[in-house]
Design a protein around this motif. Structure first.
Motif, PDB file in Angstrom:
ATOM      1  N   ASP A  48      -4.199 -19.975  17.531  1.00 20.21           N
ATOM      2  CA  ASP A  48      -3.623 -18.868  18.202  1.00 20.21           C
ATOM      3  C   ASP A  48      -3.116 -19.852  19.415  1.00 20.21           C
ATOM      4  O   ASP A  48      -3.671 -20.893  19.799  1.00 20.21           O
ATOM      5  CB  ASP A  48      -4.524 -18.042  18.461  1.00 20.21           C
ATOM      6  CG  ASP A  48      -4.889 -17.123  17.435  1.00 20.21           C
ATOM      7  OD1 ASP A  48      -3.930 -16.702  16.613  1.00 20.21           O
ATOM      8  OD2 ASP A  48      -6.177 -17.028  17.452  1.00 20.21           O
ATOM      9  N   PRO A  49      -2.083 -19.119  20.163  1.00 18.30           N
ATOM     10  CA  PRO A  49      -1.563 -20.190  21.331  1.00 18.30           C
ATOM     11  C   PRO A  49      -2.660 -20.529  22.499  1.00 18.30           C
ATOM     12  O   PRO A  49      -2.567 -21.546  23.149  1.00 18.30           O
ATOM     13  CB  PRO A  49      -0.403 -19.278  21.764  1.00 18.30           C
ATOM     14  CG  PRO A  49      -0.705 -17.861  21.435  1.00 18.30           C
ATOM     15  CD  PRO A  49      -1.432 -18.259  19.931  1.00 18.30           C
ATOM     16  N   LEU A 102      10.553 -18.021  19.941  1.00 19.72           N
ATOM     17  CA  LEU A 102       9.731 -17.010  19.208  1.00 19.72           C
ATOM     18  C   LEU A 102       8.645 -16.371  20.089  1.00 19.72           C
ATOM     19  O   LEU A 102       8.329 -16.856  21.266  1.00 19.72           O
ATOM     20  CB  LEU A 102       9.005 -17.703  17.984  1.00 19.72           C
ATOM     21  CG  LEU A 102       9.920 -18.449  16.992  1.00 19.72           C
ATOM     22  CD1 LEU A 102       9.864 -20.164  17.344  1.00 19.72           C
ATOM     23  CD2 LEU A 102       9.230 -18.265  15.734  1.00 19.72           C
ATOM     24  N   VAL A 103       8.355 -15.252  19.894  1.00 26.24           N
ATOM     25  CA  VAL A 103       7.136 -14.595  20.487  1.00 26.24           C
ATOM     26  C   VAL A 103       5.998 -14.334  19.812  1.00 26.24           C
ATOM     27  O   VAL A 103       5.974 -14.319  18.422  1.00 26.24           O
ATOM     28  CB  VAL A 103       7.676 -13.163  21.118  1.00 26.24           C
ATOM     29  CG1 VAL A 103       7.952 -12.052  19.906  1.00 26.24           C
ATOM     30  CG2 VAL A 103       6.579 -12.843  22.350  1.00 26.24           C
ATOM     31  N   PHE A 104       4.862 -14.623  20.506  1.00 25.42           N
ATOM     32  CA  PHE A 104       3.408 -14.447  19.495  1.00 25.42           C
ATOM     33  C   PHE A 104       3.065 -12.917  19.721  1.00 25.42           C
ATOM     34  O   PHE A 104       2.995 -12.339  20.538  1.00 25.42           O
ATOM     35  CB  PHE A 104       2.445 -15.193  20.064  1.00 25.42           C
ATOM     36  CG  PHE A 104       0.936 -15.185  19.113  1.00 25.42           C
ATOM     37  CD1 PHE A 104       1.160 -15.780  18.055  1.00 25.42           C
ATOM     38  CD2 PHE A 104       0.023 -14.509  19.612  1.00 25.42           C
ATOM     39  CE1 PHE A 104       0.056 -16.023  17.409  1.00 25.42           C
ATOM     40  CE2 PHE A 104      -1.304 -14.370  18.834  1.00 25.42           C
ATOM     41  CZ  PHE A 104      -1.202 -15.161  17.829  1.00 25.42           C
ATOM     42  N   SER A 105       2.685 -12.472  18.441  1.00 25.31           N
ATOM     43  CA  SER A 105       2.170 -11.205  18.302  1.00 25.31           C
ATOM     44  C   SER A 105       0.673 -11.045  17.825  1.00 25.31           C
ATOM     45  O   SER A 105       0.480 -11.813  16.858  1.00 25.31           O
ATOM     46  CB  SER A 105       3.188  -9.936  17.499  1.00 25.31           C
ATOM     47  OG  SER A 105       4.519  -9.941  18.241  1.00 25.31           O
ATOM     48  N   THR A 115       2.933 -10.230  22.693  1.00 27.56           N
ATOM     49  CA  THR A 115       1.886 -10.745  23.938  1.00 27.56           C
ATOM     50  C   THR A 115       2.884 -11.618  24.669  1.00 27.56           C
ATOM     51  O   THR A 115       4.165 -11.509  24.743  1.00 27.56           O
ATOM     52  CB  THR A 115       0.917 -11.905  23.377  1.00 27.56           C
ATOM     53  OG1 THR A 115       1.665 -13.075  22.816  1.00 27.56           O
ATOM     54  CG2 THR A 115       0.003 -11.190  22.441  1.00 27.56           C
ATOM     55  N   ASN A 116       2.603 -12.113  25.860  1.00 27.69           N
ATOM     56  CA  ASN A 116       3.397 -12.918  26.786  1.00 27.69           C
ATOM     57  C   ASN A 116       3.520 -14.197  26.198  1.00 27.69           C
ATOM     58  O   ASN A 116       4.211 -15.181  27.083  1.00 27.69           O
ATOM     59  CB  ASN A 116       2.711 -12.835  28.223  1.00 27.69           C
ATOM     60  CG  ASN A 116       2.728 -11.503  28.816  1.00 27.69           C
ATOM     61  OD1 ASN A 116       3.764 -10.699  28.605  1.00 27.69           O
ATOM     62  ND2 ASN A 116       1.816 -11.052  29.248  1.00 27.69           N
ATOM     63  N   TRP A 117       3.117 -14.822  25.292  1.00 25.84           N
ATOM     64  CA  TRP A 117       3.137 -16.224  24.780  1.00 25.84           C
ATOM     65  C   TRP A 117       4.436 -16.193  23.809  1.00 25.84           C
ATOM     66  O   TRP A 117       4.978 -15.559  23.140  1.00 25.84           O
ATOM     67  CB  TRP A 117       1.831 -16.488  23.747  1.00 25.84           C
ATOM     68  CG  TRP A 117       0.679 -16.599  24.553  1.00 25.84           C
ATOM     69  CD1 TRP A 117      -0.152 -15.686  24.525  1.00 25.84           C
ATOM     70  CD2 TRP A 117       0.323 -17.835  25.288  1.00 25.84           C
ATOM     71  NE1 TRP A 117      -1.384 -16.038  25.140  1.00 25.84           N
ATOM     72  CE2 TRP A 117      -1.080 -17.543  25.672  1.00 25.84           C
ATOM     73  CE3 TRP A 117       0.661 -19.036  25.458  1.00 25.84           C
ATOM     74  CZ2 TRP A 117      -1.834 -18.352  26.224  1.00 25.84           C
ATOM     75  CZ3 TRP A 117       0.101 -20.008  25.909  1.00 25.84           C
ATOM     76  CH2 TRP A 117      -1.352 -19.683  26.614  1.00 25.84           C
ATOM     77  N   ILE A 118       5.231 -17.368  24.450  1.00 22.75           N
ATOM     78  CA  ILE A 118       6.721 -17.773  23.997  1.00 22.75           C
ATOM     79  C   ILE A 118       6.626 -19.089  23.599  1.00 22.75           C
ATOM     80  O   ILE A 118       5.832 -20.187  24.062  1.00 22.75           O
ATOM     81  CB  ILE A 118       7.922 -17.612  25.174  1.00 22.75           C
ATOM     82  CG1 ILE A 118       7.777 -16.536  25.680  1.00 22.75           C
ATOM     83  CG2 ILE A 118       9.029 -18.236  24.564  1.00 22.75           C
ATOM     84  CD1 ILE A 118       8.271 -15.156  24.677  1.00 22.75           C
ATOM     85  N   VAL A 162       5.071 -24.528  24.099  1.00 22.18           N
ATOM     86  CA  VAL A 162       4.541 -23.110  24.186  1.00 22.18           C
ATOM     87  C   VAL A 162       4.193 -22.713  25.579  1.00 22.18           C
ATOM     88  O   VAL A 162       3.565 -23.747  26.244  1.00 22.18           O
ATOM     89  CB  VAL A 162       3.233 -22.880  23.218  1.00 22.18           C
ATOM     90  CG1 VAL A 162       2.556 -21.786  23.180  1.00 22.18           C
ATOM     91  CG2 VAL A 162       3.764 -23.208  21.718  1.00 22.18           C
ATOM     92  N   PHE A 163       4.150 -21.594  25.980  1.00 21.31           N
ATOM     93  CA  PHE A 163       3.832 -21.127  27.118  1.00 21.31           C
ATOM     94  C   PHE A 163       3.688 -19.749  27.682  1.00 21.31           C
ATOM     95  O   PHE A 163       4.142 -18.932  26.652  1.00 21.31           O
ATOM     96  CB  PHE A 163       5.012 -21.737  28.495  1.00 21.31           C
ATOM     97  CG  PHE A 163       6.157 -21.108  28.218  1.00 21.31           C
ATOM     98  CD1 PHE A 163       6.640 -19.755  28.793  1.00 21.31           C
ATOM     99  CD2 PHE A 163       7.142 -21.765  27.239  1.00 21.31           C
ATOM    100  CE1 PHE A 163       8.100 -19.371  28.403  1.00 21.31           C
ATOM    101  CE2 PHE A 163       8.415 -21.193  27.127  1.00 21.31           C
ATOM    102  CZ  PHE A 163       9.054 -19.993  27.780  1.00 21.31           C
ATOM    103  N   ASP A 164       2.692 -19.552  28.640  1.00 21.99           N
ATOM    104  CA  ASP A 164       2.520 -17.950  28.702  1.00 21.99           C
ATOM    105  C   ASP A 164       3.554 -17.528  29.680  1.00 21.99           C
ATOM    106  O   ASP A 164       3.468 -18.072  30.888  1.00 21.99           O
ATOM    107  CB  ASP A 164       1.249 -17.977  29.174  1.00 21.99           C
ATOM    108  CG  ASP A 164       0.742 -16.295  29.656  1.00 21.99           C
ATOM    109  OD1 ASP A 164       1.605 -15.343  29.556  1.00 21.99           O
ATOM    110  OD2 ASP A 164      -0.456 -16.130  29.702  1.00 21.99           O
TER     111      ASP A 164
END
Length: 201
Positions: A48-49, A102-105, A115-118, A162-164
């Protein structure tokens, strides 16, 4: 992995889209050494991120890593999904790569909570194996012992950022006509040195 321990004092890793494709992804796909060699390979589906600390290269609030392109981006606790149209990465007016956002769900695919992870995922153009020259590629294959390496396998590499999105503003590097940065000029000089070294071996 933390920060970038192999960079000289005072240098920070803050590459543009163009630099990521030209100086890292192209060279990875062509079996050439990256200069500097600081970006690790991470299996995207295994983490996970928020688990990327000490696995990916951290630069500020961003994490960088190589991975293999995959249709399924499901992780232990969620999944990555595209949130906008793909963008072309350009250099000198030419398309040199593709950038996916992409966005993480959290949760099961199609039923998760965003979520806020991109993640920005960079690909080389389809059907192309990027290399600096046939001589350097041939020499690199000998150095790495990868005879018979196919174009499909080479193009399977991607590089990810990857970043928040809540951890501060993100700089948009995807701008037409942007001049070379100091980092770009350093990498270009290293590329030239590498080509000379390989051709003399």
């Amino acid at each position: 992995m933390g920060g970038a321990p192999n960079l000289p004092p005072g240098f920070h890793f803050f590459p543009s889209d163009e630099e990521l494709v030209v100086h890292f992804l192209r060279r990875k796909a062509s079996l050439l050494p990256c200069q500097p060699d600081i970006i690790p390979t991470v299996l995207l589906n295994h983490y996970d991120p928020w688990e990327l600390n000490d696995k990916a290269l951290q630069a500020g609030n961003q994490w960088y890593f190589f991975s293999h392109a995959t249709q399924s981006r499901v992780t232990p606790n969620g999944y990555w999904s595209s949130i906008c149209a793909d963008e072309m990465v350009k250099s000198g007016g030419c398309n040199i790569g593709l950038k996916k956002t992409l966005v993480f769900s959290m949760g099961e695919p199609s039923e998760g909570t965003e979520t806020n992870w991109i993640m920005h995922e960079y690909h080389l153009p389809d059907g192309r194996k990027e290399s600096s020259s046939s001589t350097s590629t041939s020499s690199s294959r000998k150095l790495h012992g990868n005879k018979g390496h196919s174009n499909t396998e080479s193009n399977n590499w991607v590089i990810c950022r990857v970043f928040d999105s809540t951890s501060g503003s993100q700089v948009n590097f995807h701008e037409e006509g942007m001049e070379l940065s100091c980092l770009d000029e350093v990498f270009l000089s290293l590329d030239d040195y590498d080509e000379v070294s390989l051709s003399n071996n």
